[in-house]
Scaffold this motif. Structure first.
Motif, short mmCIF file in Angstrom:
data_model
loop_
_atom_site.label_atom_id
_atom_site.label_comp_id
_atom_site.label_asym_id
_atom_site.label_seq_id
_atom_site.Cartn_x
_atom_site.Cartn_y
_atom_site.Cartn_z
N ALA A 332 6.80 -2.11 6.75
CA ALA A 332 6.47 -1.17 7.83
C ALA A 332 6.68 -1.82 9.20
O ALA A 332 7.18 -1.18 10.14
CB ALA A 332 5.03 -0.70 7.68
N LEU A 333 6.32 -3.09 9.34
CA LEU A 333 6.50 -3.78 10.62
C LEU A 333 7.98 -4.00 10.95
O LEU A 333 8.37 -3.97 12.12
CB LEU A 333 5.77 -5.12 10.61
N ALA A 334 8.79 -4.20 9.91
CA ALA A 334 10.21 -4.49 10.14
C ALA A 334 11.03 -3.23 10.38
O ALA A 334 11.96 -3.22 11.20
CB ALA A 334 10.78 -5.27 8.96
N HIS A 335 10.72 -2.16 9.67
CA HIS A 335 11.59 -0.98 9.71
C HIS A 335 10.88 0.29 10.19
O HIS A 335 11.54 1.32 10.32
CB HIS A 335 12.17 -0.72 8.31
N GLY A 336 9.56 0.23 10.41
CA GLY A 336 8.83 1.44 10.77
C GLY A 336 8.71 1.66 12.26
O GLY A 336 7.63 2.07 12.74
N HIS A 337 9.77 1.40 13.02
CA HIS A 337 9.72 1.64 14.47
C HIS A 337 11.15 1.75 14.98
O HIS A 337 12.12 1.32 14.34
CB HIS A 337 8.99 0.50 15.18
N ALA A 338 11.26 2.35 16.14
CA ALA A 338 12.58 2.47 16.79
C ALA A 338 12.98 1.13 17.38
O ALA A 338 12.13 0.30 17.72
CB ALA A 338 12.53 3.54 17.88
N PRO A 339 14.28 0.86 17.52
CA PRO A 339 14.74 -0.41 18.08
C PRO A 339 14.17 -0.63 19.47
O PRO A 339 14.19 0.25 20.34
CB PRO A 339 16.26 -0.26 18.10
N GLY A 340 13.62 -1.84 19.68
CA GLY A 340 13.09 -2.20 20.99
C GLY A 340 11.69 -1.72 21.26
O GLY A 340 11.15 -1.98 22.33
N GLU A 341 11.07 -1.01 20.34
CA GLU A 341 9.71 -0.51 20.51
C GLU A 341 8.80 -1.15 19.48
O GLU A 341 9.24 -1.48 18.38
CB GLU A 341 9.66 1.01 20.38
N PRO A 342 7.52 -1.33 19.81
CA PRO A 342 6.60 -1.90 18.83
C PRO A 342 6.28 -0.91 17.71
O PRO A 342 6.33 0.30 17.91
CB PRO A 342 5.35 -2.22 19.67
N ASP A 344 3.94 1.04 15.05
CA ASP A 344 2.58 1.59 15.02
C ASP A 344 2.27 1.88 13.55
O ASP A 344 2.72 2.87 12.98
CB ASP A 344 2.51 2.87 15.86
N VAL A 345 1.49 1.00 12.93
CA VAL A 345 1.24 1.05 11.48
C VAL A 345 -0.24 1.31 11.24
O VAL A 345 -1.11 0.74 11.92
CB VAL A 345 1.67 -0.27 10.79
N ARG A 346 -0.50 2.17 10.27
CA ARG A 346 -1.88 2.45 9.88
C ARG A 346 -2.02 2.12 8.39
O ARG A 346 -1.27 2.64 7.56
CB ARG A 346 -2.24 3.90 10.14
N VAL A 347 -2.99 1.29 8.05
CA VAL A 347 -3.27 0.91 6.66
C VAL A 347 -4.63 1.47 6.29
O VAL A 347 -5.64 1.22 6.97
CB VAL A 347 -3.26 -0.62 6.49
N THR A 348 -4.66 2.24 5.19
CA THR A 348 -5.89 2.91 4.75
C THR A 348 -6.19 2.53 3.31
O THR A 348 -5.28 2.53 2.45
CB THR A 348 -5.75 4.43 4.86
N VAL A 349 -7.45 2.23 3.03
CA VAL A 349 -7.92 1.94 1.67
C VAL A 349 -9.00 2.94 1.33
O VAL A 349 -10.00 3.07 2.07
CB VAL A 349 -8.45 0.51 1.54
#
Length: 427
Positions: A332-342, A344-349
């Motif tokens: 998610a951190l590597a591919h879950g964002h547009a190029p050049g933008e941070p 935004d990941v949500r992890v739920t248990v």
């Protein structure tokens, strides 16, 4: 392996063939003995009755008139042969024909009757032979010696009675049985060869599986290490030529080395999972605490990661679950964002043993959505090993890993991808 399978198949078929052929030979031989014994018993009864009809006159001469008048001698053909005085029946001139059928229903070549009588007189017991008629039909010849009423022990036989029985029907049945047994053996041998081929395939399947896994592992290594190895060589050549800052070259080299180490570790883990050699230690595990620890230990590098957990206990291997959750978060951190933008990941248990990782990236490419958890199918230029390993971990624990489009968030933001890892709870 294929040659070994063929050899096992041939050996299995040969072993079955030997057993079947032995049984077939015994069955055919037993049937041949049985129909001969039946004919011999029938002819033995006829001759025994005929011997009882023989009489002797006051001068000791044999009287056959009662036999001829009572039984007849034509069908079945019945011949009476007498030994000459002082003869033993061993020579042809020692026997003479006393009674012969005039119009026998079965005729044999000259000498067959005399030979049968001579054999019975010489042996002192009944004898039976397989012969053929003058027309070539099979016939069974039976001869029995007889003795004078006052014969002493060891005295030569007075003569012999010879009869014949048609054996064409029994012969035909015997041949039919032999062909049926032969055909049945051939079919069973073919079936045994097929069964042997299937069993040999199952026997060598584990070895083929291991070889396939080895080849797949080598292919993965060759595929995944080719690019970083080439990059490492380029960096080394650049540093030697002094065309770039040495500190920058060393930093890039360190990153490549760390990436190659992680890649090799992932390949080994995946290989152990595929081969079933990875030891899975199932134990009660606080899934919420493990996920929080994974997020804390993962370098976010300016990305936003939100964690929402509920107290959850699952039965799983802590090390494998940590790797699976780390792979999902790293993806998610590597591919879950547009190029050049941070990112935004949500992890739920949740309490049902589900770990959900949502990102706000471009979403799942439609062309790889159906094969997302296969190696080399991430659709984003990576190896796809992270998702593949996470999927293997889920299935190894009896759980599942699914991927779908992300749900809209508060404020209308949405899109991205959602990965849901489900593990069995301790309930």
């Amino acid at each position: 392996m294929l040659r070994l399978r063929r050899r096992i198949t041939v050996l299995f078929a040969l072993t079955s063939a030997v057993g079947l052929i032995t049984m077939a030979v015994l069955a055919v031989h037993s049937d041949g003995t049985r129909w001969r014994e039946q004919l011999d018993q029938s002819m033995n009864g006829d001759i025994s009755w005929a011997i009882g009809l023989l009489e002797t006159d006051s001068e000791g001469r044999l009287v056959t008139s009662v036999l001829v008048d009572t039984m007849g001698t034509s069908c079945p053909p019945l011949s009476v042969l007498l030994t000459r005085p002082g003869g033993s029946g061993d020579k042809e001139e020692d026997l003479r024909v006393a009674v012969a059928p005039r119009k026998p229903c079965l005729t044999v070549v000259s000498g067959v009757v005399q030979d049968a009588a001579r054999a019975a007189v010489r042996a002192g017991d009944a004898r039976a032979f397989d012969r053929r008629t003058t027309k070539g039909e099979p016939v069974r010849v039976f001869a029995m010696p007889f003795y004078p009423p006052d014969a002493a022990a060891g005295e030569h036989a007075q003569g012999a009675l010879v009869t014949m029985a048609d054996a064409s029907g029994q012969r035909a049945d015997h041949r039919r049985l032999a062909w049926m047994v032969t055909g049945g053996c051939a079919v069973l041998v073919l079936l045994s060869a097929g069964v042997g081929h299937v069993l040999s395939g199952r026997a060598i399947r584990p070895a083929l599986t291991v070889l396939g896994q080895q080849e797949a592992f080598l292919a993965d290594v060759a595929h995944d290490l080719r690019t970083p190895a080439a990059s490492l060589r380029t960096l080394s050549e650049t540093g030697l030529r002094g065309e770039a800052d040495r500190a920058e070259v060393l930093r890039r080299t360190l990153r490549l080395a760390e990436g190659m180490g992680s890649l090799v570790d992932g390949l080994l883990t995946r290989a152990r999972l595929m081969s079933g050699t990875a030891a899975i230690t199932r134990q009660p595990l606080r899934l919420d605490q493990l996920v929080e620890a994974v997020v804390k230990d993962t370098g976010t590098a300016g990305h936003r990661v939100e964690v929402r957990v509920e107290e959850t206990v699952v039965v799983a291997d802590p090390g494998l679950v940590r790797r699976a959750v780390g792979n999902l978060l790293g993806n998610a951190l590597a591919h879950g964002h547009a190029p050049g933008e941070p990112a935004d990941v949500r992890v739920t248990v949740t309490k049902d043993g589900a770990v959900t990782v949502d990102d706000a990236g471009p979403g799942l490419p439609p062309e790889v959505a159906g094969a997302l958890f296969e190696r080399f199918r991430s659709g984003s230029g990576s190896t796809g090993l992270g998702l593949s390993i996470a999927s293997w971990v889920a299935h190894a624990h009896g759980g599942s890993l699914t991927a779908e489009s992300g749900q809209p968030r508060e404020g209308g933001e949405g899109g991205g991808a959602r990965f849901v890892l489900r593990l069995p709870t301790g309930d």
